[in-house]
Design a protein around this motif. Structure first.
Motif: not given
Length: 469
Positions: A458-465
């Motif tokens: 979830i943290v990765f998706n938050f920073f990616y998007w």
């Protein structure tokens, strides 16, 4: 009697004379036809209108005589030796046919119009009306030699004839229009693909005449570039069209005027969400299911891990086949390979759990001493029965194991009903306690993985998007 003879003789001579006179008259008419009577003019009659229309069909001069084409050398530009001839340009874009990421080019169809003044083409006109010609006159007069920089292919449409129009005004002003399709290079940056925005441009320039001989400019400024309202692309949204100008320098020939047709393309992401991002998310979440499977269910956890790894490999291969082959990393590559890393780590996590479980078992066996072979055999059979491993401190009724062990030690050949009764007793003891047993037997790594893996994803998706959108 003499009177009758005289009358008969006169009648006979008259008939003979008439017979001989008719052929000679016919021959005279054939040799000398009668002159036509002059046409009579009547005011308002149909004959007068017809005569007037016929008189306009006979043009006293040819177009080359009217434009004085034979009197001038059109191999030279207008005003040769003087100031540069100004040539105005305007463009009507009909369609953008294709955008190719693999070839890094685009194809565009448009109407290209040139405006200039050539006093050598001026002609007298009482009504001040222009004359329009097709492409056959282009070979006889001077026209600007505009070409497209970085173009790969281009052609003038020729259905049913060449789509070329030349309009000459009495004062020497000329309009030269043609319908053309051009495929030109577009230097694209795919570091943010497929969340990217591409800036492409079509560049126009004179090939032979530098700025001292020809001055290219946009005829109506920023309004010189017009587009069709229905232009659309399957993968891109056209954000902006703009016109600009500049200079280009060549070391051997000097400075040239250059015009730019700029347009901004923003890619539609929905297709790539369905084809790449969404399958990768599902595979990552499917890999988390193994954290909730008992650590002794080796076939289930291994097959699930291998399946998710192979599926992610297929998704990455399919996405790479339809993407441009560039040497730098793209945004979609980051997401797919990070998702693959999550799936791969779930397999490594179970390998660690299985190894630590084996080490823990060996330590417990050493503390408790030797365990009878029959007990170990029954434990293996019990694990095969319910697919779970149970530590010795698990609060389960172990009476069937003890009874069966004593029966086995005192009897050389234990009976089959005794084994069946032990399995039935064990099955009854597991009822209502399966969930508690699974939670009790989970390794501490599985427990933390259920929280850490989803949280990190979830943290990765938050920073990616947040970074790319």
């Amino acid at each position: 009697m003499d009177l009758r003879l005289l009358l008969f003789t006169g009648l006979w001579l008259t008939v003979v004379f008439n017979v001989l006179a008719v052929p000679s008259a016919e021959k005279q008419e054939q040799q000398c036809p009668p002159a036509r009577k002059p046409a009579r003019w009547f005011s308002g009659s149909k004959r007068e209108i017809k005569m007037k229309k016929d008189s306009t069909k006979i043009w006293p001069f040819k177009y080359d005589q009217l434009l004085h084409i034979e009197d001038h050398d059109f191999a030279m530009r207008p005003g040769f030796g003087g100031a540069p001839v100004p040539v105005g340009i305007d463009v009507q874009i009909e369609s953008i046919d294709s955008i190719s990421e693999v070839d890094m080019d685009f194809t565009m169809t448009f109407y290209l119009r040139h405006y200039w003044k050539d006093e050598r083409l001026s002609f007298p006109s009482t009504r001040n009306k222009s004359m329009t010609f097709d492409g056959r006159l282009i070979q006889k007069i001077w026209v600007p030699d505009v070409f497209f920089v970085h173009s790969k292919r281009s052609f003038i449409h020729d259905t049913t004839l060449e789509n070329i129009m030349l309009r000459v005004y009495p004062d020497g002003n000329v309009l030269f229009s043609l319908r053309i399709t051009v495929s030109a290079m577009c230097f694209m940056d795919f570091s943010r693909f497929p969340l990217d925005t591409q800036n492409c441009s079509l560049e126009l320039e004179s090939y032979a005449y530098n700025e001292e001989d020809l001055m290219l400019y946009w005829k109506h400024g920023n309004k010189s570039l017009n587009t069709d309202e229905h232009i659309s692309l399957s993968q891109f949204f056209i954000e902006d069209f703009s016109a600009s100008s500049g200079l280009a320098f060549y070391s051997s020939t000097g400075w040239y005027n250059r015009l730019f047709i700029n347009f901004v393309l923003r890619r539609h992401i929905f297709f790539f969400v369905l084809q790449s991002y969404f399958p990768a998310m599902l595979m990552v979440m499917l890999s988390w299911v193994s954290f909730w499977i008992d650590r002794r269910a080796v076939p289930a956890r291994v097959s699930l891990g291998i399946t998710t790894v192979l599926t992610m490999s297929t998704v990455i291969t399919g996405a790479s086949a339809s993407m441009p082959q560039v040497s730098y990393i793209k945004a979609v590559d980051i997401y797919l390979w990070v998702s693959f890393l999550f799936v791969f780590l779930s397999v490594i996590e179970y390998a660690a759990v299985n190894y630590l479980t084996t080490v823990e078992e060996r330590k417990q066996f050493k503390k408790r001493g030797k365990i009878s072979g029959m007990y170990n055999m029954e434990a293996v059979r019990a694990m095969a029965f319910d697919g779970c491993y149970h530590d010795n401190d698990t609060p389960i009724d172990m009476a069937p194991f003890a009874i069966h062990s004593e029966a086995y030690m005192h009897s050389p050949s234990p009976s089959v009903p005794t084994r069946d009764s032990a399995q039935l007793e064990r099955k009854k003891s597991l009822r209502g306690n399966v969930g508690r047993i699974i939670l009790k037997n989970n390794h501490v790594i599985d427990t933390y993985s259920r929280i850490v893996f989803p949280a990190m994803f979830i943290v990765f998706n938050f920073f990616y998007w947040g970074f790319y959108v």
